[in-house]
Design a protein around this motif. Structure first.
Motif, PDB file in Angstrom:
ATOM      1  N   PRO A 164     -38.831  27.013 -32.039  1.00  0.00           N
ATOM      2  CA  PRO A 164     -37.906  27.128 -33.168  1.00  0.00           C
ATOM      3  C   PRO A 164     -38.135  25.989 -34.153  1.00  0.00           C
ATOM      4  CG  PRO A 164     -36.744  27.200 -31.066  1.00  0.00           C
ATOM      5  CD  PRO A 164     -38.137  26.776 -30.770  1.00  0.00           C
ATOM      6  N   LEU A 165     -37.874  26.237 -35.427  1.00  0.00           N
ATOM      7  CA  LEU A 165     -37.901  25.186 -36.435  1.00  0.00           C
ATOM      8  C   LEU A 165     -36.613  24.376 -36.285  1.00  0.00           C
ATOM      9  CD1 LEU A 165     -38.952  23.709 -38.900  1.00  0.00           C
ATOM     10  CD2 LEU A 165     -38.032  25.564 -40.327  1.00  0.00           C
ATOM     11  N   ILE A 166     -36.765  23.126 -35.842  1.00  0.00           N
ATOM     12  CA  ILE A 166     -35.630  22.255 -35.562  1.00  0.00           C
ATOM     13  C   ILE A 166     -35.495  21.246 -36.700  1.00  0.00           C
ATOM     14  CG2 ILE A 166     -34.700  20.541 -33.960  1.00  0.00           C
ATOM     15  CD1 ILE A 166     -36.399  22.006 -31.766  1.00  0.00           C
ATOM     16  N   LEU A 167     -34.338  21.190 -37.319  1.00  0.00           N
ATOM     17  CA  LEU A 167     -34.124  20.339 -38.480  1.00  0.00           C
ATOM     18  C   LEU A 167     -33.262  19.128 -38.137  1.00  0.00           C
ATOM     19  CD1 LEU A 167     -33.477  23.047 -41.222  1.00  0.00           C
ATOM     20  CD2 LEU A 167     -35.625  21.894 -40.670  1.00  0.00           C
ATOM     21  N   GLU A 168     -33.622  17.997 -38.729  1.00  0.00           N
ATOM     22  CA  GLU A 168     -32.850  16.770 -38.573  1.00  0.00           C
ATOM     23  C   GLU A 168     -31.675  16.778 -39.551  1.00  0.00           C
ATOM     24  OE1 GLU A 168     -33.408  14.496 -36.219  1.00  0.00           O
ATOM     25  OE2 GLU A 168     -35.021  15.798 -35.504  1.00  0.00           O
ATOM     26  N   PRO A 169     -30.595  16.029 -39.253  1.00  0.00           N
ATOM     27  CA  PRO A 169     -29.413  16.036 -40.116  1.00  0.00           C
ATOM     28  C   PRO A 169     -29.708  15.759 -41.583  1.00  0.00           C
ATOM     29  CG  PRO A 169     -28.897  14.947 -38.054  1.00  0.00           C
ATOM     30  CD  PRO A 169     -30.378  15.234 -38.022  1.00  0.00           C
ATOM     31  N   GLU A 170     -30.658  14.875 -41.856  1.00  0.00           N
ATOM     32  CA  GLU A 170     -30.955  14.549 -43.260  1.00  0.00           C
ATOM     33  C   GLU A 170     -31.604  15.718 -44.006  1.00  0.00           C
ATOM     34  OE1 GLU A 170     -34.272  12.561 -40.717  1.00  0.00           O
ATOM     35  OE2 GLU A 170     -32.103  12.935 -40.588  1.00  0.00           O
ATOM     36  N   ASP A 171     -32.053  16.737 -43.270  1.00  0.00           N
ATOM     37  CA  ASP A 171     -32.685  17.900 -43.895  1.00  0.00           C
ATOM     38  C   ASP A 171     -31.772  19.116 -43.955  1.00  0.00           C
ATOM     39  OD1 ASP A 171     -35.119  16.548 -44.311  1.00  0.00           O
ATOM     40  OD2 ASP A 171     -35.769  16.984 -42.255  1.00  0.00           O
ATOM     41  N   TRP A 172     -30.597  19.031 -43.374  1.00  0.00           N
ATOM     42  CA  TRP A 172     -29.710  20.198 -43.359  1.00  0.00           C
ATOM     43  C   TRP A 172     -29.350  20.653 -44.764  1.00  0.00           C
ATOM     44  CZ3 TRP A 172     -25.850  18.193 -39.058  1.00  0.00           C
ATOM     45  CH2 TRP A 172     -26.528  18.154 -37.824  1.00  0.00           C
ATOM     46  N   GLY A 173     -29.009  19.705 -45.630  1.00  0.00           N
ATOM     47  CA  GLY A 173     -28.626  20.077 -46.993  1.00  0.00           C
ATOM     48  C   GLY A 173     -29.753  20.732 -47.761  1.00  0.00           C
ATOM     49  N   LYS A 174     -30.962  20.260 -47.538  1.00  0.00           N
ATOM     50  CA  LYS A 174     -32.126  20.865 -48.207  1.00  0.00           C
ATOM     51  C   LYS A 174     -32.311  22.306 -47.734  1.00  0.00           C
ATOM     52  CE  LYS A 174     -34.841  18.829 -50.361  1.00  0.00           C
ATOM     53  NZ  LYS A 174     -34.939  18.587 -51.810  1.00  0.00           N
ATOM     54  N   TRP A 175     -32.220  22.530 -46.426  1.00  0.00           N
ATOM     55  CA  TRP A 175     -32.405  23.887 -45.913  1.00  0.00           C
ATOM     56  C   TRP A 175     -31.305  24.827 -46.398  1.00  0.00           C
ATOM     57  CZ3 TRP A 175     -36.300  26.516 -44.095  1.00  0.00           C
ATOM     58  CH2 TRP A 175     -36.054  27.769 -43.525  1.00  0.00           C
ATOM     59  N   LEU A 176     -30.094  24.328 -46.475  1.00  0.00           N
ATOM     60  CA  LEU A 176     -28.963  25.160 -46.898  1.00  0.00           C
ATOM     61  C   LEU A 176     -28.927  25.379 -48.411  1.00  0.00           C
ATOM     62  CD1 LEU A 176     -26.146  23.741 -44.588  1.00  0.00           C
ATOM     63  CD2 LEU A 176     -27.364  25.915 -44.340  1.00  0.00           C
ATOM     64  N   GLY A 177     -29.812  24.706 -49.146  1.00  0.00           N
ATOM     65  CA  GLY A 177     -29.848  24.878 -50.593  1.00  0.00           C
ATOM     66  C   GLY A 177     -28.890  23.980 -51.340  1.00  0.00           C
ATOM     67  N   GLU A 178     -28.303  23.027 -50.661  1.00  0.00           N
ATOM     68  CA  GLU A 178     -27.345  22.121 -51.310  1.00  0.00           C
ATOM     69  C   GLU A 178     -28.040  21.001 -52.071  1.00  0.00           C
ATOM     70  OE1 GLU A 178     -23.948  22.483 -47.779  1.00  0.00           O
ATOM     71  OE2 GLU A 178     -25.482  20.896 -47.718  1.00  0.00           O
ATOM     72  N   ALA A 183     -37.213  23.461 -49.538  1.00  0.00           N
ATOM     73  CA  ALA A 183     -37.014  23.885 -48.146  1.00  0.00           C
ATOM     74  C   ALA A 183     -38.330  24.258 -47.479  1.00  0.00           C
ATOM     75  CB  ALA A 183     -36.035  25.055 -48.082  1.00  0.00           C
ATOM     76  N   ALA A 184     -39.291  24.778 -48.253  1.00  0.00           N
ATOM     77  CA  ALA A 184     -40.569  25.195 -47.668  1.00  0.00           C
ATOM     78  C   ALA A 184     -41.283  24.032 -47.007  1.00  0.00           C
ATOM     79  CB  ALA A 184     -41.460  25.819 -48.741  1.00  0.00           C
ATOM     80  N   ARG A 185     -41.088  22.833 -47.519  1.00  0.00           N
ATOM     81  CA  ARG A 185     -41.767  21.666 -46.949  1.00  0.00           C
ATOM     82  C   ARG A 185     -41.213  21.286 -45.584  1.00  0.00           C
ATOM     83  NH1 ARG A 185     -41.438  20.065 -52.449  1.00  0.00           N
ATOM     84  NH2 ARG A 185     -39.625  18.747 -52.045  1.00  0.00           N
ATOM     85  N   LEU A 186     -40.068  21.838 -45.231  1.00  0.00           N
ATOM     86  CA  LEU A 186     -39.458  21.529 -43.929  1.00  0.00           C
ATOM     87  C   LEU A 186     -40.034  22.378 -42.799  1.00  0.00           C
ATOM     88  CD1 LEU A 186     -35.699  21.375 -45.030  1.00  0.00           C
ATOM     89  CD2 LEU A 186     -37.306  19.471 -44.792  1.00  0.00           C
ATOM     90  N   MET A 187     -40.799  23.396 -43.145  1.00  0.00           N
ATOM     91  CA  MET A 187     -41.246  24.351 -42.129  1.00  0.00           C
ATOM     92  C   MET A 187     -42.494  23.855 -41.418  1.00  0.00           C
ATOM     93  SD  MET A 187     -40.172  28.114 -43.535  1.00  0.00           S
ATOM     94  CE  MET A 187     -40.669  28.055 -45.246  1.00  0.00           C
ATOM     95  N   GLN A 188     -42.317  22.796 -40.619  1.00  0.00           N
ATOM     96  CA  GLN A 188     -43.384  22.168 -39.865  1.00  0.00           C
ATOM     97  C   GLN A 188     -42.954  22.023 -38.402  1.00  0.00           C
ATOM     98  OE1 GLN A 188     -46.284  21.468 -41.304  1.00  0.00           O
ATOM     99  NE2 GLN A 188     -45.546  22.069 -43.342  1.00  0.00           N
TER     100      GLN A 188
END
Length: 229
Positions: A164-178, A183-188
């Motif tokens: 699964p793509l696991i996100l760190e707290p500092e990236d949650w807002g980016k993934w949610l669009g806030e 967001a595409a850069r987080l898909m690693q």
């Protein structure tokens, strides 16, 4: 891939962790055997802030005439999500987070038996899976979701080639669009050392199994944690 997971956090703890307003009706916790086509907790952004609500795990594209009109889409590959007709618009506009305590993967024994493993964060913190969602149906719409997956990192690749793509707290807002675009850069794949794993009882091979014993180490005297032998 991710085909089964566990969530043990109480709903109010999840709401606090993600700074989200909980819905009145949420799936029961703890659940040590969350299965596809059941309700899961999901965090999404909205005009009034983040919301914690229930979604059906199994993404239903708008063209499905029924819930069984096509394959059960529980995962979306990060490498192709932006081009797949089922997920492209959701990837742009409808991203969410799915809280988890850990997830399961399987290897095969020499005799073909399925050997389950429980995987969790090494630091014991909850996991936040990146996901996308889609509202399906007109008469009685239901929110449905799929967990985004990437290639497994080196440590986990001994068990499975996807994770699964696991996100760190500092990236949650980016993934949610806030926090704007990107967001595409987080898909690693997750960082090395992020996850720990151990064998668990084959009882979890059944989607009807339940209880905290499902995530307890199994055969620890023979199989050390964190690596395959």
């Amino acid at each position: 891939m991710c085909g089964r997971f566990a969530i043990t956090l109480p709903a109010d703890a999840m709401a606090q962790l993600f700074a989200a307003q909980p819905a009145n009706t949420l799936p029961s916790v703890p659940n040590y055997n969350v299965c596809p086509a059941t309700a899961v907790h999901a965090v999404q952004a909205g005009g009034t802030g983040r919301q914690l609500s229930a979604m059906r795990w199994g993404f239903l594209p708008h063209w499905y005439k029924s819930k069984t009109a096509g394959p059960l889409l529980i995962n979306a590959r990060a490498e192709t999500i932006a081009e797949k007709p089922a997920f492209a618009k959701a990837c742009r506009d409808r991203r969410c987070l799915i809280p988890a305590s850990g997830f399961y993967e399987w290897t095969k024994a020499e005799d073909g038996a399925r050997l389950p493993w429980y995987i969790r964060r090494s630091d014991g913190a909850p996991l936040a899976f990146a996901a996308v969602w889609q509202s399906w149906g007109s008469a009685d719409p239901v929110k449905t979701c799929a967990i985004v997956t990437t290639a497994a990192n080196q440590g986990l690749s001994a068990i499975h080639h996807r994770m699964p793509l696991i996100l760190e707290p500092e990236d949650w807002g980016k993934w949610l669009g806030e926090d704007g675009h990107g967001a595409a850069r987080l898909m690693q794949p997750g960082a090395e050392g992020l996850l720990d794993f151990h064998r668990v009882d084959p009882a979890v091979n059944s989607n009807r199994a339940e209880g905290p014993e499902l995530i307890e180490p199994f055969g620890e005297e023979d199989i050390p944690r964190g690596r395959l032998i």
